[in-house]
Write a protein that holds these residues in place. Structure first.
Motif, PDB file in Angstrom:
ATOM      1  N   LYS A 125       0.819  -1.227   0.000  1.00 51.53           N
ATOM      2  CA  LYS A 125       0.000   0.000   0.000  1.00 51.53           C
ATOM      3  C   LYS A 125       0.852   1.277   0.000  1.00 51.53           C
ATOM      4  CE  LYS A 125      -1.933  -1.275   3.789  1.00 51.53           C
ATOM      5  NZ  LYS A 125      -1.302  -2.601   3.791  1.00 51.53           N
ATOM      6  N   THR A 126       1.780   1.362   0.978  1.00 54.17           N
ATOM      7  CA  THR A 126       2.547   2.600   1.130  1.00 54.17           C
ATOM      8  C   THR A 126       3.417   2.844  -0.101  1.00 54.17           C
ATOM      9  OG1 THR A 126       2.519   2.206   3.502  1.00 54.17           O
ATOM     10  CG2 THR A 126       4.099   3.834   2.699  1.00 54.17           C
ATOM     11  N   THR A 127       4.075   1.784  -0.543  1.00 56.55           N
ATOM     12  CA  THR A 127       4.927   1.910  -1.733  1.00 56.55           C
ATOM     13  C   THR A 127       4.080   2.318  -2.941  1.00 56.55           C
ATOM     14  OG1 THR A 127       6.110   0.029  -0.802  1.00 56.55           O
ATOM     15  CG2 THR A 127       6.738   0.701  -3.001  1.00 56.55           C
ATOM     16  N   GLY A 148      -2.252   8.028   6.485  1.00 54.74           N
ATOM     17  CA  GLY A 148      -3.409   7.525   7.239  1.00 54.74           C
ATOM     18  C   GLY A 148      -3.134   6.240   8.007  1.00 54.74           C
ATOM     19  N   ASP A 149      -1.928   5.677   7.836  1.00 53.76           N
ATOM     20  CA  ASP A 149      -1.570   4.520   8.673  1.00 53.76           C
ATOM     21  C   ASP A 149      -0.938   5.070   9.942  1.00 53.76           C
ATOM     22  OD1 ASP A 149      -0.619   2.344   9.967  1.00 53.76           O
ATOM     23  OD2 ASP A 149       0.506   1.501   8.282  1.00 53.76           O
ATOM     24  N   THR A 150      -1.806   5.294  10.940  1.00 57.66           N
ATOM     25  CA  THR A 150      -1.320   5.893  12.193  1.00 57.66           C
ATOM     26  C   THR A 150      -0.934   4.811  13.205  1.00 57.66           C
ATOM     27  OG1 THR A 150      -3.632   6.017  12.826  1.00 57.66           O
ATOM     28  CG2 THR A 150      -2.640   8.041  12.013  1.00 57.66           C
ATOM     29  N   PHE A 151      -1.062   3.578  12.756  1.00 51.45           N
ATOM     30  CA  PHE A 151      -0.865   2.428  13.635  1.00 51.45           C
ATOM     31  C   PHE A 151       0.562   2.302  14.125  1.00 51.45           C
ATOM     32  CE2 PHE A 151      -1.854  -2.131  14.544  1.00 51.45           C
ATOM     33  CZ  PHE A 151      -3.030  -1.875  15.235  1.00 51.45           C
ATOM     34  N   ARG A 152       1.507   2.506  13.193  1.00 50.02           N
ATOM     35  CA  ARG A 152       2.922   2.331  13.534  1.00 50.02           C
ATOM     36  C   ARG A 152       3.693   3.588  13.158  1.00 50.02           C
ATOM     37  NH1 ARG A 152       5.408  -0.798  10.104  1.00 50.02           N
ATOM     38  NH2 ARG A 152       3.770  -0.599   8.560  1.00 50.02           N
ATOM     39  N   ALA A 153       4.646   3.974  14.030  1.00 50.96           N
ATOM     40  CA  ALA A 153       5.475   5.153  13.740  1.00 50.96           C
ATOM     41  C   ALA A 153       6.247   4.924  12.444  1.00 50.96           C
ATOM     42  CB  ALA A 153       6.431   5.409  14.887  1.00 50.96           C
ATOM     43  N   GLU A 157       6.758   7.285   9.054  1.00 53.03           N
ATOM     44  CA  GLU A 157       8.113   7.646   8.579  1.00 53.03           C
ATOM     45  C   GLU A 157       8.350   7.180   7.146  1.00 53.03           C
ATOM     46  OE1 GLU A 157      11.028   6.080  11.288  1.00 53.03           O
ATOM     47  OE2 GLU A 157      10.060   7.193  12.926  1.00 53.03           O
ATOM     48  N   GLN A 158       7.857   5.973   6.851  1.00 54.55           N
ATOM     49  CA  GLN A 158       8.058   5.393   5.515  1.00 54.55           C
ATOM     50  C   GLN A 158       7.456   6.310   4.437  1.00 54.55           C
ATOM     51  OE1 GLN A 158       6.082   1.635   5.034  1.00 54.55           O
ATOM     52  NE2 GLN A 158       6.943   1.236   3.011  1.00 54.55           N
ATOM     53  N   LEU A 159       6.229   6.783   4.692  1.00 58.78           N
ATOM     54  CA  LEU A 159       5.576   7.646   3.699  1.00 58.78           C
ATOM     55  C   LEU A 159       6.260   9.011   3.642  1.00 58.78           C
ATOM     56  CD1 LEU A 159       3.201   7.327   1.697  1.00 58.78           C
ATOM     57  CD2 LEU A 159       1.827   8.660   3.282  1.00 58.78           C
ATOM     58  N   ALA A 200      -4.362   8.887   0.078  1.00 57.64           N
ATOM     59  CA  ALA A 200      -4.342   8.543   1.500  1.00 57.64           C
ATOM     60  C   ALA A 200      -3.959   7.087   1.706  1.00 57.64           C
ATOM     61  CB  ALA A 200      -5.710   8.820   2.119  1.00 57.64           C
ATOM     62  N   ASP A 201      -2.860   6.909   2.423  1.00 62.81           N
ATOM     63  CA  ASP A 201      -2.410   5.567   2.808  1.00 62.81           C
ATOM     64  C   ASP A 201      -3.217   5.144   4.046  1.00 62.81           C
ATOM     65  OD1 ASP A 201      -0.811   3.274   2.935  1.00 62.81           O
ATOM     66  OD2 ASP A 201       0.784   4.263   4.088  1.00 62.81           O
ATOM     67  N   THR A 202      -3.410   3.856   4.225  1.00 67.04           N
ATOM     68  CA  THR A 202      -4.090   3.380   5.444  1.00 67.04           C
ATOM     69  C   THR A 202      -3.301   2.188   6.007  1.00 67.04           C
ATOM     70  OG1 THR A 202      -5.517   1.855   4.206  1.00 67.04           O
ATOM     71  CG2 THR A 202      -6.412   4.051   4.668  1.00 67.04           C
TER      72      THR A 202
HETATM   73 MG   LIG Z   1       2.165   0.661   4.761  1.00 72.13          MG
END
Ligand SMILES: [Mg+2]
Ligand SMILES: Nc1nc2c(ncn2[C@@H]2O[C@H](COP(=O)(O)OP(=O)(O)OP(=O)(O)O)[C@@H](O)[C@H]2O)c(=O)[nH]1
Length: 313
Positions: A125-127, A148-153, A157-159, A200-202
């Motif tokens: 997704k993020t990529t 929008g992926d607030t689950f992991r720091a 950072e990746q996005l 928006a990434d999730t």
């Molecule tokens: Mg991701």
């Protein structure tokens, strides 16, 4: 679409053809090449068994595999004179892809266009969000990424790393915060700053986790509060290497949040590229993009004709 955007899409399509050939080379080896070898022999029950095995191994799934076998039986019965079984398979594969209209994009009447990226953990997704942002940027669009992926720091950072590399703005919220709130902020920022597109990434979510799936419905409700016609696209990212589970993922995601299209990733180096056929056959959701590598320009628009030509010619 302006001239610059059209030119850029054309270049993308041309370079895409070479790339799709490379990316699908392994699937072609286990599908098209094998089919040609099988049909170099006379058609009998043994040949049909071999065909069945081949289609199954190339990720067509049991339903579509059986349908292809029936199609070939019927073609053999009905066709008099010279029979071209490989062409018959190609013809049926084309029919399957043609049944689902390629583009179902909603018309954008007010900017920004909003693209929501969803999928299970690790599907790409993020990529894909970053690659898609780059495609739009190269087409002259002013893009905003929403983390929008607030689950992991690490996800935020990746996005952000991608956004810095690409010189594309990115809105992030707090780790552990509400994903809808981050996307809500991103949309308002996009309106204020006149961005054309928000991607928006999730967070990754298993389709079997109902509470996480319901969160997606909430995200779309919140998006609609800001822009009633949005999201214009909801792309489910499917990892081609997951095999038939991809079908189950798509079915469940589609129930919770109506998908407008799919992004099928990791086709490169995979022998499972046949998955696109049962996706069209069973779900009738078009594939908009395919992921063919880890580099930023390794996302290309999906062209059904090139796909069939590369696999079966
Ligand atoms: Mg991701
Ligand atoms: N070979 C290949 N690798 C890909 C492709 N798309 C993504 N990847 C890789 O797959 C891995 C996971 O990609 P991510 O974009 O982080 O996946 P994600 O869905 O955002 O993952 P979560 O946020 O953890 O759910 C990374 O190593 C990517 O580089 C592709 O098309 N081909």
């Amino acid at each position: 679409m302006n001239q610059k955007a059209r030119g850029s899409m054309f270049t993308l399509f041309k370079s895409g053809l070479n790339k799709i050939q490379k990316a699908l080379s392994k699937t072609r080896f286990v599908l098209g090449d094998k089919i040609r070898t099988i049909f170099s022999k006379p058609l009998d029950e043994e040949t049909l068994d071999e065909l069945e095995q081949t289609l199954f191994e190339a990720n067509l799934g049991s339903t579509l595999t059986c349908e292809f076998i029936e199609y070939i039986r019927s073609y053999a019965r009905k066709t008099h004179g010279e029979k071209n079984f490989v062409q018959a398979i190609k013809h049926h594969a084309t029919e399957i892809l043609q049944k689902t209209p390629h583009t179902q994009s909603k018309k954008v009447t007010t900017i920004p266009k909003v693209i929501l990226i969803v999928g299970v953990n690790g599907s790409g997704k993020t990529t894909s969000a970053a690659k898609l942002a780059n495609i739009y940027k190269n087409a002259g669009k002013n893009v905003l990424l929403a983390a929008g992926d607030t689950f992991r720091a690490a996800a935020i950072e990746q996005l952000q790393t991608w956004s810095k590399r690409l010189h594309i703005d990115c809105i992030k919220g707090k780790r552990g915060g509400d994903s809808s709130a981050t996307i809500f902020d991103a949309l308002n920022a996009a309106i204020a700053r006149h961005h054309d597109i928000v991607i928006a990434d999730t967070a990754g979510r298993l389709q079997s986790k109902t509470d996480l799936m319901q969160e997606l419905s909430k995200i779309t409700r919140v998006i609609k509060k800001v822009i009633p016609e949005a999201p214009h696209e909801i792309y489910l990212v499917l990892d081609a290497t997951t095999g038939q589970n991809a079908i189950d993922q798509a079915k469940t995601f589609h129930t919770f949040t109506p998908l407008t299209g799919l992004i099928v990733t990791k086709l490169d180096g995979s022998t499972k590229g046949g998955i696109i056929l049962p996706i069209y056959h069973l779900l009738a959701i078009p594939v908009h993009y395919i992921g063919i590598g880890e580099e930023i320009d390794d996302l290309i628009p999906f062209d059904p004709k090139s796909y069939i030509d590369v696999l079966f010619t």
